[in-house]
Write a protein that holds these residues in place. Structure first.
Motif, PDB file in Angstrom:
ATOM      1  N   ALA A 101       0.838  -1.203   0.000  1.00  0.00           N
ATOM      2  CA  ALA A 101       0.000   0.000   0.000  1.00  0.00           C
ATOM      3  C   ALA A 101       0.873   1.254   0.000  1.00  0.00           C
ATOM      4  CB  ALA A 101      -0.927  -0.006   1.212  1.00  0.00           C
ATOM      5  N   LYS A 211      -5.481   4.364  -7.873  1.00  0.00           N
ATOM      6  CA  LYS A 211      -6.482   4.582  -6.829  1.00  0.00           C
ATOM      7  C   LYS A 211      -7.239   3.288  -6.537  1.00  0.00           C
ATOM      8  CE  LYS A 211      -7.398   9.545  -7.361  1.00  0.00           C
ATOM      9  NZ  LYS A 211      -8.398  10.558  -7.790  1.00  0.00           N
ATOM     10  N   ALA A 212      -7.601   2.541  -7.598  1.00  0.00           N
ATOM     11  CA  ALA A 212      -8.289   1.263  -7.431  1.00  0.00           C
ATOM     12  C   ALA A 212      -7.396   0.266  -6.683  1.00  0.00           C
ATOM     13  CB  ALA A 212      -8.710   0.699  -8.788  1.00  0.00           C
ATOM     14  N   GLU A 213      -6.104   0.228  -7.075  1.00  0.00           N
ATOM     15  CA  GLU A 213      -5.173  -0.668  -6.391  1.00  0.00           C
ATOM     16  C   GLU A 213      -5.023  -0.277  -4.922  1.00  0.00           C
ATOM     17  OE1 GLU A 213      -1.416  -1.261  -8.277  1.00  0.00           O
ATOM     18  OE2 GLU A 213      -2.273  -1.320 -10.293  1.00  0.00           O
ATOM     19  N   ALA A 214      -4.946   1.016  -4.671  1.00  0.00           N
ATOM     20  CA  ALA A 214      -4.813   1.490  -3.294  1.00  0.00           C
ATOM     21  C   ALA A 214      -6.039   1.111  -2.468  1.00  0.00           C
ATOM     22  CB  ALA A 214      -4.605   3.001  -3.270  1.00  0.00           C
ATOM     23  N   ASP A 215      -7.236   1.265  -3.066  1.00  0.00           N
ATOM     24  CA  ASP A 215      -8.468   0.879  -2.364  1.00  0.00           C
ATOM     25  C   ASP A 215      -8.479  -0.618  -2.068  1.00  0.00           C
ATOM     26  OD1 ASP A 215      -9.286   3.492  -2.483  1.00  0.00           O
ATOM     27  OD2 ASP A 215     -10.591   3.208  -4.231  1.00  0.00           O
ATOM     28  N   GLN A 216      -8.009  -1.431  -3.034  1.00  0.00           N
ATOM     29  CA  GLN A 216      -7.966  -2.881  -2.840  1.00  0.00           C
ATOM     30  C   GLN A 216      -6.995  -3.254  -1.729  1.00  0.00           C
ATOM     31  OE1 GLN A 216      -9.883  -5.223  -4.030  1.00  0.00           O
ATOM     32  NE2 GLN A 216      -8.765  -6.810  -2.923  1.00  0.00           N
ATOM     33  N   LYS A 217      -5.862  -2.563  -1.684  1.00  0.00           N
ATOM     34  CA  LYS A 217      -4.890  -2.846  -0.626  1.00  0.00           C
ATOM     35  C   LYS A 217      -5.440  -2.474   0.740  1.00  0.00           C
ATOM     36  CE  LYS A 217      -1.815  -4.786  -3.009  1.00  0.00           C
ATOM     37  NZ  LYS A 217      -1.626  -6.239  -2.792  1.00  0.00           N
ATOM     38  N   VAL A 218      -6.240  -1.445   0.796  1.00  0.00           N
ATOM     39  CA  VAL A 218      -6.890  -1.077   2.064  1.00  0.00           C
ATOM     40  C   VAL A 218      -7.824  -2.200   2.514  1.00  0.00           C
ATOM     41  CG1 VAL A 218      -8.548   0.486   3.133  1.00  0.00           C
ATOM     42  CG2 VAL A 218      -6.704   1.405   1.736  1.00  0.00           C
ATOM     43  N   VAL A 219      -8.591  -2.753   1.546  1.00  0.00           N
ATOM     44  CA  VAL A 219      -9.495  -3.869   1.853  1.00  0.00           C
ATOM     45  C   VAL A 219      -8.707  -5.086   2.330  1.00  0.00           C
ATOM     46  CG1 VAL A 219     -11.144  -5.509   0.855  1.00  0.00           C
ATOM     47  CG2 VAL A 219     -11.286  -3.086   0.252  1.00  0.00           C
TER      48      VAL A 219
END
Length: 439
Positions: A101, A211-219
């Motif tokens: 992340a 941004k999508a990858e960052a959101d996925q890493k947060v999940v």
């Protein structure tokens, strides 16, 4: 012309071959890894079940509450290492997700900085382009006011002197050169602008992806964090349960020792009763033989396969063997005087051989017990007992055939779970029932 299609076909063939090779290696490798993990999990589950069955089989001579505490402790101690491994994996996953992340966040910030920089460049180029267009427009208007273009002939004719000619010609040349340079600069700026616009589109797409990858890493990080918290809570609960079960076992040890003394006394009482019965039977045989002027023949080999399956489980399934074994709580070796056969609670128990019911009663340790006298076999007294039954349906003195229903399996007496503890007595002493069952 003929070489290009053949080259294209060759490249396509090579690409297909490479993709096929990759799919042939990556696919099965991934499938094999998954299969290996599944196989390892199944093997561990089977090993745990086997250990559980072995422990359960060794708990016959203790009360149900203590037996359950021992089994629960084993379950807890089997689960603890796996839970600790899962906690480590969850922590590693969380650390990896956080690290990835941070990398993605840095890339996202870099992409946003590039987006800002390109936007600033495009805006600056737009200003330059506008200024150049204004300058070119002014030059065009000035040329229009002067009567259009200026030719070399008009410069010669209009010149008042050589110096005037050189000056006018220089001015015209400079104007034309300036106009040409302005047009070149405008074209260059417009080309750069188109390139920057394309880069800006690409950067914005990259920003969206990041941004999508960052959101996925947060999940993923949240999931790993929750998994780690769950495993930690489970481990704490397992440790508490482990301490609780150990305390229960320690508390019950004294009662277990007392139970063992009663079980031994009850077994001695059964042996004494059987000895009296056998003595009376032998005395009757000898008296009958003497009245006929004969002698009772000496005992010979007892033979094998004398009993049929006494349970409803077919084929017979032995869960604990006859012989000496370590007591799981008191840690001393004692004789397991029969074999334990798998049955389920309240399933039928049958007579393994024809005979006469000696008794059907509750006995401490044995629970509900049916003792069947099969008479003399090759000069040997042969009896069998069926123990821990929930209930029995026969009575003392009743004649039974092989396969006659005696009662139903259970967990009475000192027993850890529903099963049939089956014993065979030859001349009043227990023997291993396995060969007599044809096993």
């Amino acid at each position: 012309m003929s070489r290009r299609p053949s080259l294209a076909r060759l490249l396509a063939t090579v690409l297909v071959a490479v993709l096929a090779a990759l799919s042939a290696t990556a696919g099965p490798a991934s499938a094999d890894a998954l299969s290996d993990r599944r196989k390892a999990a199944e093997q561990q589950a089977a090993a745990n079940q086997k250990a559980h069955d072995q422990l359960a089989a060794s708990l016959e001579d203790i009360n149900a509450n203590l037996a359950q505490a021992v089994l629960d402790l084993q379950t807890v101690e089997q689960r603890l290492p796996a839970a600790q491994t899962e906690l480590q994996e969850a922590a590693a996953t969380l650390e990896r997700s956080q690290r990835e992340a941070a990398i993605i966040a840095a890339r996202l910030q870099d992409a946003k900085d590039q987006e800002t920089a390109i936007g600033t460049t495009i805006a600056a180029d737009a200003d330059k382009s506008a200024q150049i267009r204004v300058a070119i427009g002014q030059m065009a208007r000035e040329a229009y006011k002067g009567g259009g273009g200026v030719s070399s002939v008009s410069i010669v004719l209009d010149a008042q002197s050589t110096e005037d000619f050189i000056q006018q010609y220089g001015l015209v040349a400079t104007a034309l050169r300036t106009q040409s340079q302005s047009l070149d600069a405008l074209r260059q700026i417009e080309a750069q602008d188109r390139n920057n616009e394309a880069r800006l589109v690409a950067i914005r797409e990259r920003v969206t992806e990041l941004k999508a990858e960052a959101d996925q890493k947060v999940v993923e990080a949240d999931q790993a964090r929750q998994a780690a918290a769950d495993r930690k809570a489970e481990i704490e609960q397992l440790v508490a349960q482990q301490a609780e079960k150990k305390a229960t076992i320690e508390t019950e040890k004294a009662a277990t020792e007392a139970e063992q003394a009663r079980i031994d006394a009850e077994a001695a009482q059964v042996a004494a009763e059987l000895a009296q019965i056998i003595a009376a039977q032998r005395a009757a045989l000898e008296a009958a033989a003497k009245a006929k002027g004969k002698k009772v023949a000496a005992a010979g080999p007892i033979g094998n396969s004398l009993f049929a399956n006494p349970t409803s489980v077919n084929p017979i399934y032995v869960t604990s063997e006859y012989g000496m074994r370590m007591h799981p709580i008191l840690h001393y070796v004692r004789l397991h005087a029969g074999i334990d056969l798998r049955t389920y609670c309240n399933t039928p128990i049958y007579a393994g051989r024809a005979g006469t019911v000696q008794w059907a009663q509750m006995r401490f340790g044995f629970g509900n017990q049916v003792m069947v006298d099969h008479g003399f076999v090759n000069g040997n007294s042969l009896m069998s007992s069926y123990n821990h039954m929930t209930s029995f349906v026969v009575r003392a003195g009743q004649k039974v055939n092989q396969g006659t229903l005696l009662g139903y399996s259970g967990n009475t007496g000192t027993s850890g779970a529903c099963h049939l503890h089956f014993e065979v007595y030859v001349n009043g002493a227990t023997v291993n029932p396995r060969p007599l069952l044809g096993l």
